[in-house]
Design an enzyme around this catalytic site. Structure first.
Site, PDB file in Angstrom:
ATOM      1  N   SER A 148       0.833  -1.208   0.000  1.00  0.00           N
ATOM      2  CA  SER A 148       0.000   0.000   0.000  1.00  0.00           C
ATOM      3  C   SER A 148       0.868   1.259   0.000  1.00  0.00           C
ATOM      4  O   SER A 148       1.730   1.417  -0.852  1.00  0.00           O
ATOM      5  CB  SER A 148      -0.970  -0.036   1.189  1.00  0.00           C
ATOM      6  OG  SER A 148      -1.944   0.971   1.079  1.00  0.00           O
ATOM      7  N   HIS A 149       0.653   2.148   0.962  1.00  0.00           N
ATOM      8  CA  HIS A 149       1.380   3.426   0.974  1.00  0.00           C
ATOM      9  C   HIS A 149       2.662   3.357   1.795  1.00  0.00           C
ATOM     10  O   HIS A 149       3.302   4.380   2.025  1.00  0.00           O
ATOM     11  CB  HIS A 149       0.477   4.523   1.543  1.00  0.00           C
ATOM     12  CG  HIS A 149       0.058   4.267   2.968  1.00  0.00           C
ATOM     13  ND1 HIS A 149      -0.841   3.296   3.308  1.00  0.00           N
ATOM     14  CD2 HIS A 149       0.436   4.854   4.133  1.00  0.00           C
ATOM     15  CE1 HIS A 149      -1.012   3.299   4.618  1.00  0.00           C
ATOM     16  NE2 HIS A 149      -0.248   4.220   5.143  1.00  0.00           N
TER      17      HIS A 149
END
Length: 545
Positions: A148-149
């Site tokens: 993800s981030h």
């Protein structure tokens, strides 16, 4: 946490990940299964780690992919597996390792054409599209290789069963336990086909994820209204997997859309540093979004997604919207504009803003409050009990115009396009629409704090019961409710939520760091929020004692 001097600035050279070192460690370093931190562990968003820390190495991916194959065999899942991958350096390596195991196990794997990057929502949409009308045999599932981030040195692995969304705890616990069995035996039972042979095998099929997603968009978004309005749009993919999507969307629908950053580089050197000075591609952080914020006066609306595109960041001429604000405005708009939706309501995680409670009451719609994790929304989106599901960390999805599910995982591009639709059809951007809500319900103040917590404290918080909580007032008001199970589905919170008339706090342990996350909100003002935070932190201190 104090703001780091590099926050909002481009990283220095010495902050960039050394990709060759990362790759060397992935292939040559081995985890020690006797060390708990080096075993496979699924949090709310899959297994994550770094090859440099012995927490995301080739042996992990061999083991966990074989465990997925074992799970498919046990459950009789015999359709194709859609394999997605984001732009992190370790993602490319793990993609190859996963493909070696999947093909060796005779799994038909669908991968993107031309080795294109693959966003989480396009995988979810592909699974649902394939499985529509199928029952029993031939059902598809998916894997997305992404952290993800998370920072550039990290890798991640997510499994989505045939329902298309994140696997629930029963599934991930089974897969993790099985993967760790494989690790403990040196992966002796893992089947592997050399990557070159795997790619040439009959078990690999190219699939145009982008085309399917883009062509289906009119089922869920009023693309004609956006195009006809001519509103000036800008998007920053933040070096992530949404780039090919935005290129195709702009071309297919003739949007006045500028892609302001087309760079893809596994160091993510073009992303400004987050609050703590780290490179983190978090589209809900004003520090990581600094470059897009500098352009906000040039466009009517701007947006961004994180590397696997399961999160959204919305920028209006007034600045970056708080995710809670945008989700509240989005919910209000959606239920007024989708007249074919079933009678379902609003789904939110219990740490998402109380503004959604007011919106639900105004709309005469039920509110379904669940624990943290988008996986909890999957059955509700499938059944229509929730038409819109969202969480405070800028993740959401909603039903198509006809009431069928679009995706059962978080969908960043979908929420970005919804912001454009809202602006086009209401002649007001989402921040202006949120202000209308505050005129009716007040302007809540929301903040998340991180409190240090050792393993024992996190364990105690996870198993806490209402009778263990000695807090009687919150922010000067009597406590009205103490929750350790979510009201919407009765599932354990893994922490607690304490409510009073004008505010609340929730505390839950981090699954990856030695901290507890403390969420706070006041419907009065900043001073009242501080009072709530003081009470929350005092409670946490007593728990630590």
């Amino acid at each position: 946490m104090a703001v780091h001097p590099k926050a909002g600035l481009l990283p220095d050279f010495d902050q960039l990940v050394r990709v060759p070192e990362l790759m060397r460690a992935y292939y040559t370093e081995f985890p020690d299964p006797s060390v708990p931190e080096e075993r496979v562990s699924f949090g709310t968003s899959g297994h994550r780690g770094s090859s440099l820390l012995h927490t995301f190495n080739e042996e992990h991916i061999y083991a966990v992919t074989q465990a997925v194959c074992d799970y498919r065999a046990v459950k009789g899942i015999d359709g194709p597996l859609f394999l997605g991958v984001d732009t992190h350096a370790l993602s490319a390596a793990a993609f190859g390792s996963a493909l070696e195991v999947l093909t060796a196990n005779g799994v038909q794997v669908y991968i993107a054409k031309d080795d294109a990057y693959t966003a989480t929502p396009v995988v979810s949409h592909a699974i649902l599209s394939w499985n529509a009308g199928r029952v029993g045999s031939g059902l598809a599932d998916g894997i997305i290789i992404t952290p993800s981030h998370n920072p550039p040195a990290d890798g991640g692995f997510k499994y989505n069963p045939p329902h298309g969304g994140p696997a629930d705890t029963d599934v991930t616990s089974w897969i993790a336990a099985r993967a760790n069995e494989h690790l403990s035996t040196g992966n002796r039972d893992v089947q592997i086909m050399h990557l070159r042979a795997a790619r040439k095998s009959s078990f690999v099929t190219e699939y145009d994820f982008t085309a399917r997603y883009v062509e289906d968009l009119p089922k869920v978004i009023d693309m004609e209204a956006i195009a006809a309005s001519g509103i000036r749009l800008a998007v920053d993919p933040l070096g992530g997997a949404s780039l090919p999507l935005w290129e195709a969307i702009a071309d297919r629908y003739g949007l006045n859309l500028t892609i302001v950053n087309r760079e893809v580089d596994p160091t993510f050197r073009f992303v400004t540093c987050d609050k703590d000075g780290k490179i983190r591609m978090d589209c809900s952080s004003p520090y990581a979004m600094n470059r897009l914020l500098d352009l906000r006066d040039s466009y009517d609306l701007s947006f961004a997604c994180d590397p696997d595109a399961d999160r959204h960041g919305i920028v209006t001429p007034r600045g970056l919207m708080n995710p809670n604000h945008y989700l509240s405005a989005a919910a209000s708009y959606l239920f007024r504009s989708r007249d074919r939706w079933p009678g379902g309501g609003i789904g939110k995680t219990l740490v998402t803003s109380g503004m959604l409670d007011h919106v639900a009451v105004e709309l005469h719609k039920p509110l379904v409050e669940v624990p943290v994790g988008f996986k909890w929304f999957v059955p509700y989106l499938q059944s229509g009990r929730c038409c819109f599901g969202c969480e405070e960390s800028a993740g959401a999805s909603f039903l198509c115009f006809d009431g069928t599910p679009w995706s059962t995982d978080k969908d960043g591009p979908l929420l970005c396009l919804l912001a454009a639709e809202m602006t086009a059809r209401e002649q007001a951007d989402p921040s202006q629409q949120y202000e209308r809500l505050t005129e009716r319900f007040g302007a809540p103040v929301y903040q998340r704090l991180d409190a240090p917590a050792d393993a024992e404290t996190r364990r105690r918080l996870t198993s806490i019961q209402p009778g263990d909580v000695d807090i009687r007032t919150l922010g000067g008001e009597p406590v009205t409710e103490i929750l350790t199970h979510a009201p919407g589905n009765g599932a354990p919170i893994g922490g607690l939520k304490v409510c009073a008339e004008s505010g609340w706090f929730a505390a839950r342990p981090s699954g990856t760091e030695a901290i507890c996350k403390v969420y706070t909100e006041s419907f009065r003002d900043e001073e009242h929020l501080k009072s709530i935070q003081n009470d929350a932190l005092a409670f946490m201190s007593r728990l630590l004692a």
